[in-house]
Design a protein around this motif. Sequence first.
Motif, PDB file in Angstrom:
ATOM      1  N   GLU A 114       0.950  -1.252  -0.059  1.00  0.00           N
ATOM      2  CA  GLU A 114       0.007  -0.075   0.113  1.00  0.00           C
ATOM      3  C   GLU A 114       0.850   1.204   0.139  1.00  0.00           C
ATOM      4  OE1 GLU A 114      -3.754   0.031   2.248  1.00  0.00           O
ATOM      5  OE2 GLU A 114      -2.309  -1.299   3.623  1.00  0.00           O
ATOM      6  N   THR A 115       0.698   2.222  -0.861  1.00  0.00           N
ATOM      7  CA  THR A 115       1.122   3.528  -0.949  1.00  0.00           C
ATOM      8  C   THR A 115       0.422   4.421  -0.521  1.00  0.00           C
ATOM      9  OG1 THR A 115       0.700   3.774  -3.291  1.00  0.00           O
ATOM     10  CG2 THR A 115       2.949   2.397  -2.850  1.00  0.00           C
ATOM     11  N   GLN A 116       0.862   5.642  -0.204  1.00  0.00           N
ATOM     12  CA  GLN A 116       0.405   6.882   0.394  1.00  0.00           C
ATOM     13  C   GLN A 116      -0.696   6.714   1.502  1.00  0.00           C
ATOM     14  OE1 GLN A 116       2.833   8.696  -0.960  1.00  0.00           O
ATOM     15  NE2 GLN A 116       1.412  10.167  -1.724  1.00  0.00           N
ATOM     16  N   ARG A 117      -0.422   5.737   2.533  1.00  0.00           N
ATOM     17  CA  ARG A 117      -1.380   5.698   3.734  1.00  0.00           C
ATOM     18  C   ARG A 117      -1.488   7.145   4.445  1.00  0.00           C
ATOM     19  NH1 ARG A 117      -4.964   1.929   4.505  1.00  0.00           N
ATOM     20  NH2 ARG A 117      -5.000   2.756   6.480  1.00  0.00           N
ATOM     21  N   ALA A 118      -0.526   7.825   4.275  1.00  0.00           N
ATOM     22  CA  ALA A 118      -0.591   9.034   4.864  1.00  0.00           C
ATOM     23  C   ALA A 118      -2.046   9.971   4.406  1.00  0.00           C
ATOM     24  CB  ALA A 118       0.465  10.157   4.579  1.00  0.00           C
ATOM     25  N   GLU A 119      -2.459   9.436   3.233  1.00  0.00           N
ATOM     26  CA  GLU A 119      -3.790  10.275   2.817  1.00  0.00           C
ATOM     27  C   GLU A 119      -4.757   9.294   2.453  1.00  0.00           C
ATOM     28  OE1 GLU A 119      -2.901  12.092  -1.124  1.00  0.00           O
ATOM     29  OE2 GLU A 119      -0.792  12.478  -0.484  1.00  0.00           O
ATOM     30  N   ALA A 120      -4.932   8.138   3.346  1.00  0.00           N
ATOM     31  CA  ALA A 120      -5.819   7.158   3.160  1.00  0.00           C
ATOM     32  C   ALA A 120      -6.959   7.714   4.077  1.00  0.00           C
ATOM     33  CB  ALA A 120      -5.455   5.962   4.049  1.00  0.00           C
ATOM     34  N   LEU A 121      -8.260   7.576   3.735  1.00  0.00           N
ATOM     35  CA  LEU A 121      -9.214   7.818   4.242  1.00  0.00           C
ATOM     36  C   LEU A 121      -9.219   6.987   5.642  1.00  0.00           C
ATOM     37  CD1 LEU A 121     -12.093   7.979   1.648  1.00  0.00           C
ATOM     38  CD2 LEU A 121     -10.857   9.740   2.514  1.00  0.00           C
ATOM     39  N   PRO A 122      -9.560   8.098   6.606  1.00  0.00           N
ATOM     40  CA  PRO A 122      -9.615   7.103   8.092  1.00  0.00           C
ATOM     41  C   PRO A 122     -10.386   5.823   8.255  1.00  0.00           C
ATOM     42  CG  PRO A 122     -10.882   9.294   8.146  1.00  0.00           C
ATOM     43  CD  PRO A 122     -10.457   9.239   6.651  1.00  0.00           C
ATOM     44  N   TRP A 123     -11.305   5.533   7.525  1.00  0.00           N
ATOM     45  CA  TRP A 123     -12.029   4.270   7.726  1.00  0.00           C
ATOM     46  C   TRP A 123     -11.738   2.972   6.984  1.00  0.00           C
ATOM     47  CZ3 TRP A 123     -14.124   3.380   3.054  1.00  0.00           C
ATOM     48  CH2 TRP A 123     -14.237   4.419   2.184  1.00  0.00           C
ATOM     49  N   VAL A 124     -10.459   3.250   6.232  1.00  0.00           N
ATOM     50  CA  VAL A 124      -9.955   2.370   5.294  1.00  0.00           C
ATOM     51  C   VAL A 124      -9.027   1.458   6.038  1.00  0.00           C
ATOM     52  CG1 VAL A 124      -8.833   1.784   3.125  1.00  0.00           C
ATOM     53  CG2 VAL A 124     -10.298   3.600   3.073  1.00  0.00           C
ATOM     54  N   PRO A 125      -9.340   0.125   6.275  1.00  0.00           N
ATOM     55  CA  PRO A 125      -8.152  -0.532   7.236  1.00  0.00           C
ATOM     56  C   PRO A 125      -7.049  -0.745   6.126  1.00  0.00           C
ATOM     57  CG  PRO A 125     -10.054  -2.009   6.011  1.00  0.00           C
ATOM     58  CD  PRO A 125     -10.370  -0.415   5.960  1.00  0.00           C
ATOM     59  N   SER A 126      -6.090  -1.403   6.990  1.00  0.00           N
ATOM     60  CA  SER A 126      -4.875  -1.957   5.907  1.00  0.00           C
ATOM     61  C   SER A 126      -5.344  -2.969   5.096  1.00  0.00           C
ATOM     62  CB  SER A 126      -3.753  -2.197   7.079  1.00  0.00           C
ATOM     63  OG  SER A 126      -2.548  -2.822   6.461  1.00  0.00           O
TER      64      SER A 126
END
Length: 157
Positions: A114-126
Amino acid sequence: MPLPTPEAPLTGACRCGALTMQITAPPFMTAACHCQGCQRMASSAFSLTMMVSADTFRVTGGTPVPAGAGSADLTHYACPACHSWVYTQVTGVDFVNLRSALFDDPAWTQPFIETQRAEALPWVPSLAPHGFERFPEMERFPELIAAFAAERLGAQG
């Protein structure tokens, strides 16, 4: 446990079927990108992609057109009829990022990184065993590619 990659060639198409494609070798990586650009291009919380060597990918029907907000380093391509985002080419690298959900049987395309986890929506799990706040450093890719091959492609043998 991820499903093993089916044997190549693998085929896919845009939503309307006017643009078709094929890969003649398995991908060397699967990924999910959480950047805001991918969120907007995919109209989703993230985009799914698989990376393949450029010489193993070909468009078999239709003519893709540049689409989306590319840059000097990125060109996104879409179907001219339905405007599905199909693939991205990165300047200076010998691979293509294909939207893996467009392939005929995408069940096996679970993201490995997974890339750009810093911009992930808060409800998206790993979604993947390897996550990065931004993009992995280029020095990490050989190790990640080897791990992907060992886990995903090794499961076939």
